[in-house]
Design an enzyme around this catalytic site. Structure first.
Site, PDB file in Angstrom:
ATOM      1  N   HIS A  81       0.854   5.178   1.036  1.00 18.29           N
ATOM      2  CA  HIS A  81       0.174   6.194   1.838  1.00 18.29           C
ATOM      3  C   HIS A  81       0.229   7.533   1.096  1.00 18.29           C
ATOM      4  CE1 HIS A  81       0.309   4.028   5.856  1.00 18.29           C
ATOM      5  NE2 HIS A  81       1.279   3.381   5.238  1.00 18.29           N
ATOM      6  N   HIS A  87       0.837  -1.201   0.000  1.00 19.21           N
ATOM      7  CA  HIS A  87       0.000   0.000   0.000  1.00 19.21           C
ATOM      8  C   HIS A  87       0.873   1.253   0.000  1.00 19.21           C
ATOM      9  CE1 HIS A  87       0.673  -1.286   4.165  1.00 19.21           C
ATOM     10  NE2 HIS A  87       0.741   0.011   4.468  1.00 19.21           N
TER      11      HIS A  87
END
Ligand code: AMP
Ligand code: ZN
Length: 136
Positions: free
Chosen positions: A101, A99
């Site tokens: 951010h 992921h």
């Protein structure tokens, strides 16, 4: 094998505040934001981290992260954004589904970036050489 938490979010088994979705990529609000609007951009397919994500997909994740950065800046009036990715336990990765951010930032918000340290004599050149040799 049991689905990871972000795989469950992608298929709707765990609720999230979705901000973007296409065929390969999904983006939703982090539940513990640095500032409101902090978004996670993830591949829908499970890959552990940057070392596993295929090149083309990583390029697409980057393009979506940029799209989200613009939307955060315009949508919540951020002064700037930090884009970051933690890869590996010792780099602060807690959820082992890749992921990126995208974090809204404001003047005086108090969020601390990492602190640098100086190179020792010859170290910079030696380290540069070690990395250059491994670029593929
Ligand atoms: P990292 O340290 O890079 O692995 O970050 C994982 C992030 O996932 C943290 O910022 C968490 O707040 C966030 N997170 C964990 N569970 C959820 C969830 N169910 N929904 C949204 N964000 C989550
Ligand atoms: Zn997953």
């Amino acid at each position: 094998m049991e689905k990871c938490i972000f795989c469950q979010i992608v298929v709707g088994e765990i609720p999230c505040e979705k901000v973007y979705e296409d065929a390969e990529v999904f983006a939703f609000l982090d539940i513990v934001p640095v500032n409101a609007g902090h978004t996670l951009v993830i591949p829908k397919k499970h890959y552990e981290n940057i070392f596993e994500v295929p090149d083309e997909l990583f390029g697409h994740l980057g393009v979506v992260a940029k799209k989200v950065a613009h939307a955060i800046k315009d949508g919540v009036g951020a002064d700037g954004v930090n884009v970051a990715m933690n890869n590996g336990k010792h780099a602060g990765q807690v959820v082992f589904h890749a992921h990126i951010h995208v974090m809204p930032r404001y003047e005086g918000d108090g969020y601390q970036l990492w602190k640098g340290r100086e190179y020792k004599e010859h170290e910079r050149g030696e380290v540069g050489e070690k990395i250059r040799k491994q670029i593929r």
